[in-house]
Design a protein around this motif. Structure first.
Motif, mmCIF file in Angstrom:
data_model
loop_
_atom_site.group_PDB
_atom_site.id
_atom_site.type_symbol
_atom_site.label_atom_id
_atom_site.label_comp_id
_atom_site.label_asym_id
_atom_site.label_seq_id
_atom_site.Cartn_x
_atom_site.Cartn_y
_atom_site.Cartn_z
ATOM 1 N N VAL A 34 0.860 -1.188 0.000
ATOM 2 C CA VAL A 34 0.000 0.000 0.000
ATOM 3 C C VAL A 34 0.893 1.233 0.000
ATOM 4 O O VAL A 34 1.720 1.409 0.902
ATOM 5 C CB VAL A 34 -0.947 0.028 1.215
ATOM 6 C CG1 VAL A 34 -1.789 1.307 1.191
ATOM 7 C CG2 VAL A 34 -1.856 -1.191 1.231
ATOM 8 N N LEU A 35 0.724 2.058 -1.006
ATOM 9 C CA LEU A 35 1.514 3.288 -1.126
ATOM 10 C C LEU A 35 0.602 4.492 -0.963
ATOM 11 O O LEU A 35 -0.445 4.580 -1.615
ATOM 12 C CB LEU A 35 2.192 3.352 -2.496
ATOM 13 C CG LEU A 35 2.965 4.654 -2.767
ATOM 14 C CD1 LEU A 35 4.318 4.628 -2.065
ATOM 15 C CD2 LEU A 35 3.148 4.870 -4.268
ATOM 16 N N VAL A 36 0.991 5.423 -0.090
ATOM 17 C CA VAL A 36 0.241 6.673 0.091
ATOM 18 C C VAL A 36 1.217 7.849 0.021
ATOM 19 O O VAL A 36 2.421 7.676 0.210
ATOM 20 C CB VAL A 36 -0.516 6.696 1.437
ATOM 21 C CG1 VAL A 36 -1.579 5.616 1.477
ATOM 22 C CG2 VAL A 36 0.444 6.570 2.612
ATOM 23 N N PRO A 37 0.715 9.047 -0.235
ATOM 24 C CA PRO A 37 1.614 10.201 -0.340
ATOM 25 C C PRO A 37 2.151 10.699 0.994
ATOM 26 O O PRO A 37 3.246 11.271 1.047
ATOM 27 C CB PRO A 37 0.739 11.278 -1.004
ATOM 28 C CG PRO A 37 -0.412 10.553 -1.591
ATOM 29 C CD PRO A 37 -0.639 9.375 -0.697
ATOM 30 N N ASP B 45 -0.627 -10.102 4.639
ATOM 31 C CA ASP B 45 0.106 -9.062 5.357
ATOM 32 C C ASP B 45 0.125 -7.815 4.484
ATOM 33 O O ASP B 45 -0.001 -7.894 3.256
ATOM 34 C CB ASP B 45 1.541 -9.502 5.633
ATOM 35 C CG ASP B 45 1.614 -10.537 6.743
ATOM 36 O OD1 ASP B 45 0.814 -10.425 7.689
ATOM 37 O OD2 ASP B 45 2.454 -11.449 6.659
ATOM 38 N N VAL B 46 0.284 -6.654 5.117
ATOM 39 C CA VAL B 46 0.311 -5.387 4.390
ATOM 40 C C VAL B 46 1.631 -4.676 4.660
ATOM 41 O O VAL B 46 2.053 -4.551 5.814
ATOM 42 C CB VAL B 46 -0.861 -4.471 4.823
ATOM 43 C CG1 VAL B 46 -0.741 -3.099 4.167
ATOM 44 C CG2 VAL B 46 -2.191 -5.107 4.452
ATOM 45 N N ILE B 47 2.281 -4.262 3.593
ATOM 46 C CA ILE B 47 3.486 -3.442 3.710
ATOM 47 C C ILE B 47 3.136 -2.036 3.248
ATOM 48 O O ILE B 47 2.637 -1.854 2.132
ATOM 49 C CB ILE B 47 4.641 -3.998 2.866
ATOM 50 C CG1 ILE B 47 4.983 -5.418 3.310
ATOM 51 C CG2 ILE B 47 5.868 -3.100 2.978
ATOM 52 C CD1 ILE B 47 6.063 -6.065 2.471
ATOM 53 N N VAL B 48 3.367 -1.060 4.105
ATOM 54 C CA VAL B 48 2.983 0.324 3.821
ATOM 55 C C VAL B 48 4.214 1.167 3.508
ATOM 56 O O VAL B 48 5.253 1.039 4.160
ATOM 57 C CB VAL B 48 2.233 0.935 5.030
ATOM 58 C CG1 VAL B 48 1.910 2.402 4.774
ATOM 59 C CG2 VAL B 48 0.963 0.146 5.314
ATOM 60 N N ILE C 264 -1.061 -4.445 -5.410
ATOM 61 C CA ILE C 264 -0.704 -3.115 -4.913
ATOM 62 C C ILE C 264 -1.949 -2.241 -4.881
ATOM 63 O O ILE C 264 -2.746 -2.237 -5.820
ATOM 64 C CB ILE C 264 0.334 -2.439 -5.851
ATOM 65 C CG1 ILE C 264 1.681 -3.147 -5.790
ATOM 66 C CG2 ILE C 264 0.485 -0.951 -5.510
ATOM 67 C CD1 ILE C 264 2.573 -2.725 -4.639
ATOM 68 N N ILE C 265 -2.114 -1.494 -3.788
ATOM 69 C CA ILE C 265 -3.096 -0.409 -3.718
ATOM 70 C C ILE C 265 -2.279 0.871 -3.583
ATOM 71 O O ILE C 265 -1.505 1.010 -2.629
ATOM 72 C CB ILE C 265 -4.058 -0.568 -2.537
ATOM 73 C CG1 ILE C 265 -4.918 -1.826 -2.709
ATOM 74 C CG2 ILE C 265 -4.955 0.664 -2.394
ATOM 75 C CD1 ILE C 265 -5.840 -2.121 -1.541
#
Length: 367
Positions: free
Chosen positions: A68-71, A95-98, A123-124
């Motif tokens: 998960v990619l965020v700004p 599992d989630v990798i941020v 990917i989100i």
């Protein structure tokens, strides 16, 4: 001397189950009944067993990991989104990798390379600009992905989940104009980001159509403290507007901070509409009127779309556009009478008694 790490076989023997059952408990590939799952988890805890993600990845070709990619992790909207995705991922055995791009395109590319190095199941991503990162564009058709928030659905080559940003701007602006406000400021973050431009466009169109004037839009950035400084500077050099519509939760904080520093009362001197709707907005002494984004729904739709792609759905990219709503509270003040007040005033000026008239006009039911 360090103790040798426990193996999958040792956990299985201690729990009295098969190795396949232990594997299914930790991978989530197949459902395991509660009694067996509890036995496996208890045995794993007693043996201090750790899942070997690298080994699992080598066997399957992909890890049960979603990137998960965020700004920006300082933005409550993005952290709320991540939190909800993590809950659904855990339930489905992922599992989630941020990663955060910090609103920097070069860092975004680097963080995406790191995420892809895990060979994730999907990917989100919330891009930091209107442009889909080149590294993700190259993965379209190969890696399941969903793009959220800062995207233009028509130009995206993958599934998208956004809100109707134009409508959100319209809703807030129409409410302010109907309340009698004409001098309205639009407090934006970055005007070069598509959703922000759409919110500005929606609000501007309403004000122009209803009042024949164009509201000013000012960029305050994505840092609340810096935004407060910029808005304070603006307030010191311009007449006080009657209302401010803040287009993100960060600019909402910036506006509130600047008004507090200038000792400007809300809503007596300035009405404020914020964006997003969090607990603190209604917990203030002057509860905040705000545009509410459906964060739960955004996360749910994004996760469901990703799961469909992971399962092999090869249909054309699908845009999911969700609606916002206006939560009316105390931070906006009416400057003109409402239609109901106007009607009552007219009746009072004519000296009529609405209740008496209603009785007089009622048909006689006695025969």
């Amino acid at each position: 001397m360090s103790r040798k790490r426990a193996t999958l076989k040792e956990v299985a023997e201690k729990a009295g189950v098969s190795i396949a059952t232990v594997s299914n408990v930790f991978s989530g590939r197949k459902p395991v009944n509660d009694d067996l799952r509890i036995k496996v988890e208890k045995a794993a805890k007693e043996l201090s067993y750790q899942v070997d993600r690298a080994a699992s990845q080598l066997k399957s070709g992909r890890a049960r990991v979603v990137g998960v990619l965020v700004p920006d992790l300082d933005d409550t909207f993005f952290t709320s989104l991540i939190s909800r995705i993590e809950v659904m991922a855990l339930k489905d055995g992922y599992d989630v990798i941020v990663a955060s791009s910090r609103d920097d395109k070069q860092l975004e590319e680097s963080r995406l390379q790191t995420l892809l190095g895990w060979r994730p199941s999907g990917i989100i991503a919330v891009p930091c600009s209107d442009t889909v990162p080149a590294i993700l564009s190259r993965e379209v058709g190969h890696l399941p992905m969903v793009l959220v928030d800062r995207v233009m659905p028509k130009s995206a080559a993958a599934d998208t989940v956004t809100i109707d940003n134009f409508e959100a701007g319209e809703i807030a602006a129409r409410y302010l104009v109907e309340m009698g406000h004409s001098d309205i400021i639009l407090a934006a973050s970055h005007l070069d980001i598509a959703p922000i431009r759409e919110r500005v466009r929606g609000a501007t169109l309403v004000v122009e159509q209803m009042l024949g004037r164009t509201p000013a839009a000012i960029g305050l950035g994505s840092n609340a403290e810096r935004g407060a400084e910029l808005f304070t500077h603006w307030l010191e050099r311009h007449p006080l507007p009657s209302a401010v519509f803040a287009l993100t939760n960060v600019t909402t904080l910036a506006v509130l901070t600047a008004l507090a520093r200038q000792r400007i009362d809300i809503p007596d001197q300035v009405s404020v509409i914020g964006f997003d709707d969090y607990t603190w907005m209604s917990a203030r002494k002057t509860a905040l009127t705000a545009i509410r984004q459906p964060v739960d729904e955004i996360a749910r739709v994004a996760w469901e779309r990703l799961q469909r792609r992971i399962a092999g759905d090869a249909a054309d990219p699908y845009p999911s556009i969700l609606n916002t709503s206006l939560q009316v509270r105390d931070s906006t003040r009416r400057l003109v009478p409402s239609p109901a007040e106007e009607l009552l005033k007219g009746v009072e000026e004519q000296g009529a008694d609405p209740a008496a008239d209603a009785v007089k006009d009622r048909p006689n039911s006695i025969h």
